[in-house]
Structures are given as C-alpha cells and as structure tokens.
Design a protein around this motif. Structure first.
Motif, PDB file in Angstrom:
ATOM      1  N   ASN A   7       0.827  -1.212   0.000  1.00 47.82           N
ATOM      2  CA  ASN A   7       0.000   0.000   0.000  1.00 47.82           C
ATOM      3  C   ASN A   7       0.864   1.266   0.000  1.00 47.82           C
ATOM      4  O   ASN A   7       0.458   2.301   0.490  1.00 47.82           O
ATOM      5  N   VAL A   8       2.070   1.170  -0.579  1.00 46.87           N
ATOM      6  CA  VAL A   8       2.979   2.311  -0.678  1.00 46.87           C
ATOM      7  C   VAL A   8       2.659   3.095  -1.950  1.00 46.87           C
ATOM      8  O   VAL A   8       2.451   2.521  -3.020  1.00 46.87           O
ATOM      9  N   TRP A   9       2.622   4.422  -1.807  1.00 48.18           N
ATOM     10  CA  TRP A   9       2.405   5.335  -2.924  1.00 48.18           C
ATOM     11  C   TRP A   9       3.521   6.375  -2.909  1.00 48.18           C
ATOM     12  O   TRP A   9       4.042   6.711  -1.844  1.00 48.18           O
ATOM     13  N   TYR A  10       3.872   6.912  -4.074  1.00 50.67           N
ATOM     14  CA  TYR A  10       4.908   7.931  -4.196  1.00 50.67           C
ATOM     15  C   TYR A  10       4.300   9.247  -4.673  1.00 50.67           C
ATOM     16  O   TYR A  10       3.375   9.263  -5.482  1.00 50.67           O
ATOM     17  N   TYR A  11       4.843  10.353  -4.156  1.00 51.50           N
ATOM     18  CA  TYR A  11       4.312  11.696  -4.400  1.00 51.50           C
ATOM     19  C   TYR A  11       5.217  12.442  -5.378  1.00 51.50           C
ATOM     20  O   TYR A  11       6.448  12.445  -5.225  1.00 51.50           O
ATOM     21  N   THR A  12       4.613  13.077  -6.372  1.00 49.67           N
ATOM     22  CA  THR A  12       5.354  13.798  -7.406  1.00 49.67           C
ATOM     23  C   THR A  12       4.469  14.843  -8.073  1.00 49.67           C
ATOM     24  O   THR A  12       3.279  14.966  -7.777  1.00 49.67           O
ATOM     25  N   GLN A  13       5.054  15.570  -9.002  1.00 50.65           N
ATOM     26  CA  GLN A  13       4.299  16.524  -9.819  1.00 50.65           C
ATOM     27  C   GLN A  13       4.166  15.933 -11.211  1.00 50.65           C
ATOM     28  O   GLN A  13       5.157  15.504 -11.818  1.00 50.65           O
ATOM     29  N   GLY A  14       2.953  15.910 -11.719  1.00 53.00           N
ATOM     30  CA  GLY A  14       2.693  15.307 -13.019  1.00 53.00           C
ATOM     31  C   GLY A  14       3.182  16.144 -14.189  1.00 53.00           C
ATOM     32  O   GLY A  14       3.484  17.329 -14.062  1.00 53.00           O
ATOM     33  N   ASP A  15       3.236  15.499 -15.329  1.00 58.76           N
ATOM     34  CA  ASP A  15       3.580  16.157 -16.587  1.00 58.76           C
ATOM     35  C   ASP A  15       2.370  16.892 -17.157  1.00 58.76           C
ATOM     36  O   ASP A  15       2.525  17.766 -18.011  1.00 58.76           O
ATOM     37  N   GLU A  16       1.198  16.528 -16.695  1.00 62.42           N
ATOM     38  CA  GLU A  16      -0.051  17.110 -17.180  1.00 62.42           C
ATOM     39  C   GLU A  16      -0.981  17.342 -15.995  1.00 62.42           C
ATOM     40  O   GLU A  16      -1.080  16.498 -15.104  1.00 62.42           O
ATOM     41  N   ILE A  17      -1.644  18.479 -15.988  1.00 58.49           N
ATOM     42  CA  ILE A  17      -2.638  18.793 -14.967  1.00 58.49           C
ATOM     43  C   ILE A  17      -3.978  18.246 -15.441  1.00 58.49           C
ATOM     44  O   ILE A  17      -4.378  18.474 -16.582  1.00 58.49           O
ATOM     45  N   VAL A  18      -4.685  17.523 -14.568  1.00 53.58           N
ATOM     46  CA  VAL A  18      -5.971  16.932 -14.941  1.00 53.58           C
ATOM     47  C   VAL A  18      -7.108  17.683 -14.259  1.00 53.58           C
ATOM     48  O   VAL A  18      -8.010  18.169 -14.924  1.00 53.58           O
ATOM     49  N   GLN A  19      -7.088  17.762 -12.922  1.00 56.83           N
ATOM     50  CA  GLN A  19      -8.110  18.484 -12.165  1.00 56.83           C
ATOM     51  C   GLN A  19      -7.416  19.391 -11.157  1.00 56.83           C
ATOM     52  O   GLN A  19      -6.262  19.184 -10.826  1.00 56.83           O
ATOM     53  N   PHE A  20      -8.138  20.353 -10.656  1.00 54.82           N
ATOM     54  CA  PHE A  20      -7.650  21.270  -9.630  1.00 54.82           C
ATOM     55  C   PHE A  20      -6.342  21.949 -10.059  1.00 54.82           C
ATOM     56  O   PHE A  20      -5.270  21.668  -9.507  1.00 54.82           O
ATOM     57  N   PRO A  21      -6.414  22.849 -11.040  1.00 53.24           N
ATOM     58  CA  PRO A  21      -5.215  23.504 -11.567  1.00 53.24           C
ATOM     59  C   PRO A  21      -4.341  24.156 -10.492  1.00 53.24           C
ATOM     60  O   PRO A  21      -3.124  24.246 -10.660  1.00 53.24           O
ATOM     61  N   ALA A  22      -4.921  24.575  -9.382  1.00 51.95           N
ATOM     62  CA  ALA A  22      -4.128  25.211  -8.324  1.00 51.95           C
ATOM     63  C   ALA A  22      -3.100  24.245  -7.725  1.00 51.95           C
ATOM     64  O   ALA A  22      -2.077  24.678  -7.191  1.00 51.95           O
ATOM     65  N   LEU A  23      -3.329  22.935  -7.840  1.00 49.36           N
ATOM     66  CA  LEU A  23      -2.372  21.948  -7.324  1.00 49.36           C
ATOM     67  C   LEU A  23      -1.209  21.709  -8.283  1.00 49.36           C
ATOM     68  O   LEU A  23      -0.235  21.045  -7.937  1.00 49.36           O
ATOM     69  N   LYS A  24      -1.322  22.225  -9.506  1.00 54.75           N
ATOM     70  CA  LYS A  24      -0.273  22.116 -10.526  1.00 54.75           C
ATOM     71  C   LYS A  24       0.165  20.675 -10.788  1.00 54.75           C
ATOM     72  O   LYS A  24       1.339  20.395 -11.036  1.00 54.75           O
ATOM     73  N   GLY A  25      -0.790  19.745 -10.714  1.00 56.28           N
ATOM     74  CA  GLY A  25      -0.514  18.361 -11.068  1.00 56.28           C
ATOM     75  C   GLY A  25       0.138  17.514  -9.994  1.00 56.28           C
ATOM     76  O   GLY A  25       0.498  16.366 -10.245  1.00 56.28           O
ATOM     77  N   TRP A  26       0.312  18.038  -8.770  1.00 54.78           N
ATOM     78  CA  TRP A  26       0.910  17.255  -7.694  1.00 54.78           C
ATOM     79  C   TRP A  26      -0.069  16.177  -7.229  1.00 54.78           C
ATOM     80  O   TRP A  26      -1.271  16.433  -7.084  1.00 54.78           O
ATOM     81  N   GLY A  27       0.462  14.982  -6.969  1.00 56.42           N
ATOM     82  CA  GLY A  27      -0.367  13.900  -6.464  1.00 56.42           C
ATOM     83  C   GLY A  27       0.444  12.640  -6.223  1.00 56.42           C
ATOM     84  O   GLY A  27       1.670  12.631  -6.369  1.00 56.42           O
ATOM     85  N   SER A  28      -0.239  11.579  -5.848  1.00 52.38           N
ATOM     86  CA  SER A  28       0.395  10.307  -5.503  1.00 52.38           C
ATOM     87  C   SER A  28       0.047   9.239  -6.523  1.00 52.38           C
ATOM     88  O   SER A  28      -1.056   9.222  -7.076  1.00 52.38           O
ATOM     89  N   ILE A  29       1.009   8.341  -6.733  1.00 48.23           N
ATOM     90  CA  ILE A  29       0.839   7.236  -7.675  1.00 48.23           C
ATOM     91  C   ILE A  29       1.197   5.937  -6.956  1.00 48.23           C
ATOM     92  O   ILE A  29       2.126   5.920  -6.139  1.00 48.23           O
ATOM     93  N   PRO A  30       0.483   4.851  -7.225  1.00 56.23           N
ATOM     94  CA  PRO A  30       0.806   3.584  -6.557  1.00 56.23           C
ATOM     95  C   PRO A  30       2.229   3.122  -6.893  1.00 56.23           C
ATOM     96  O   PRO A  30       2.721   3.322  -8.008  1.00 56.23           O
ATOM     97  N   ALA A  31       2.866   2.486  -5.929  1.00 57.61           N
ATOM     98  CA  ALA A  31       4.255   2.041  -6.087  1.00 57.61           C
ATOM     99  C   ALA A  31       4.440   1.057  -7.237  1.00 57.61           C
ATOM    100  O   ALA A  31       5.542   0.953  -7.771  1.00 57.61           O
ATOM    101  N   ASP A  32       3.384   0.360  -7.640  1.00 60.09           N
ATOM    102  CA  ASP A  32       3.558  -0.600  -8.731  1.00 60.09           C
ATOM    103  C   ASP A  32       3.839   0.070 -10.075  1.00 60.09           C
ATOM    104  O   ASP A  32       4.158  -0.602 -11.046  1.00 60.09           O
ATOM    105  N   HIS A  33       3.792   1.402 -10.125  1.00 60.86           N
ATOM    106  CA  HIS A  33       4.143   2.133 -11.333  1.00 60.86           C
ATOM    107  C   HIS A  33       5.639   2.433 -11.413  1.00 60.86           C
ATOM    108  O   HIS A  33       6.118   2.884 -12.451  1.00 60.86           O
ATOM    109  N   LEU A  34       6.383   2.215 -10.332  1.00 60.33           N
ATOM    110  CA  LEU A  34       7.816   2.488 -10.299  1.00 60.33           C
ATOM    111  C   LEU A  34       8.587   1.177 -10.274  1.00 60.33           C
ATOM    112  O   LEU A  34       8.116   0.200  -9.719  1.00 60.33           O
ATOM    113  N   TRP A  35       9.787   1.181 -10.842  1.00 65.25           N
ATOM    114  CA  TRP A  35      10.643   0.004 -10.811  1.00 65.25           C
ATOM    115  C   TRP A  35      11.663   0.173  -9.685  1.00 65.25           C
ATOM    116  O   TRP A  35      12.838   0.404  -9.914  1.00 65.25           O
ATOM    117  N   THR A  36      11.193   0.042  -8.453  1.00 67.58           N
ATOM    118  CA  THR A  36      12.054   0.147  -7.272  1.00 67.58           C
ATOM    119  C   THR A  36      12.415  -1.253  -6.794  1.00 67.58           C
ATOM    120  O   THR A  36      11.681  -2.211  -7.033  1.00 67.58           O
TER     121      THR A  36
END
Length: 151
Positions: free
Chosen positions: A108-137
């Motif tokens: 249940n580990v997630w990583y926090y970053t800023q996205g390449d594209e803003i989807v919702q809430f432009p004031a957040l500038k694309g910041w959010g969390s992604i599940p760890a299974d998207h990273l090759w750690t």
C-alpha cells in the motif's frame, strides 16, 4: 501542456547533470527478473540537494529519479480520490512516499510527485500520488526516500 512542464524537464536535466558531476546520486539497481518482463535491469537513483516545493507549502530536498509506467496521480493515496495530474514520461522524480490503498504491486505504498499534465484542480499544478507498482524500485518504500509529511 502547462507552463510547469518545460520547467520540470529543465529541473530534471539540471538535477541529473549535478548528480553525475558530484556523485551525489545513490544508485539502486533492481534485478532484471524483478524489474521488467523484457529482462533488462531498471535503475532508480536517490538524489540529494534537489529542491522541490509543492503547492501545499511542503519543501523537499531529496528525490528519487526512477523509471516508471505512465499513469494517473491522485490527490490522496486512494483510488477514489480525484485525479490531479498525470505522468506521461517513463522516467520521473518522486519526493516522498506515503501509505494508502493496496494496489496490484502487493503493498500500500504510494509515491508523491508533480505530473507532466494537470488533470483536475489547476491550483495543485498536477501534484499527487501514484501507486508504487508504477515504479521500478527494488523495494517499497525506497530506502532513503523520506516519508511524506502527512499521515
């Protein structure tokens, strides 16, 4: 594309050059058998002295520069949270980790970053969390990367 994308790409290039020149990056290679179906080794680097500030007032001085699968970033580490941004690149930086919903990666580990594209809430500038299974750690959470300042 948002104006922050070119700045983000420039920060990534600058950070990679600085880590290469100073030797500040810490290398962790994921075994090929655990990393990708193609069998090629994937690599993640912890980088010291990297400066990132999110829109919530948090500052980070370290990041994990890692190969990843593109995907959605969520406003909280839960699949029911709004999608705030999107990673479109296959190598990105991540500033901290947090716990959230279980995902197909088996934790249940997630990583926090800023996205390449803003989807919702432009004031957040694309910041959010992604599940760890998207990273090759090699393991989650990645040793040496700080836990996010919220619980």
């Amino acid at each position: 594309m948002s104006p922050s994308v070119p700045r983000r790409a420039a920060r990534l290039r600058t950070g990679l050059a600085a880590a290469a020149l100073t030797g500040a990056g810490v290398l962790s290679t994921v075994p090929a058998s655990a990393a990708s179906p193609a069998g090629s080794a994937r690599t993640c680097h912890l980088r010291e002295g990297m400066h990132h500030a999110d829109t919530l007032g948090n500052s980070f001085s370290k990041d994990l520069y890692c190969e990843n699968k593109p995907g959605d970033l969520y406003g909280r580490a839960y699949f029911t949270a709004p999608v705030t941004g999107r990673l479109k690149t296959s190598t990105s930086w991540f500033v901290c980790w947090t716990l959230g919903d279980p995902h197909p990666g088996g934790n249940n580990v997630w990583y926090y970053t800023q996205g390449d594209e803003i989807v919702q809430f432009p004031a957040l500038k694309g910041w959010g969390s992604i599940p760890a299974d998207h990273l090759w750690t090699a393991q989650d959470p990645m040793p040496g990367l700080p836990r996010c300042p919220w619980k």
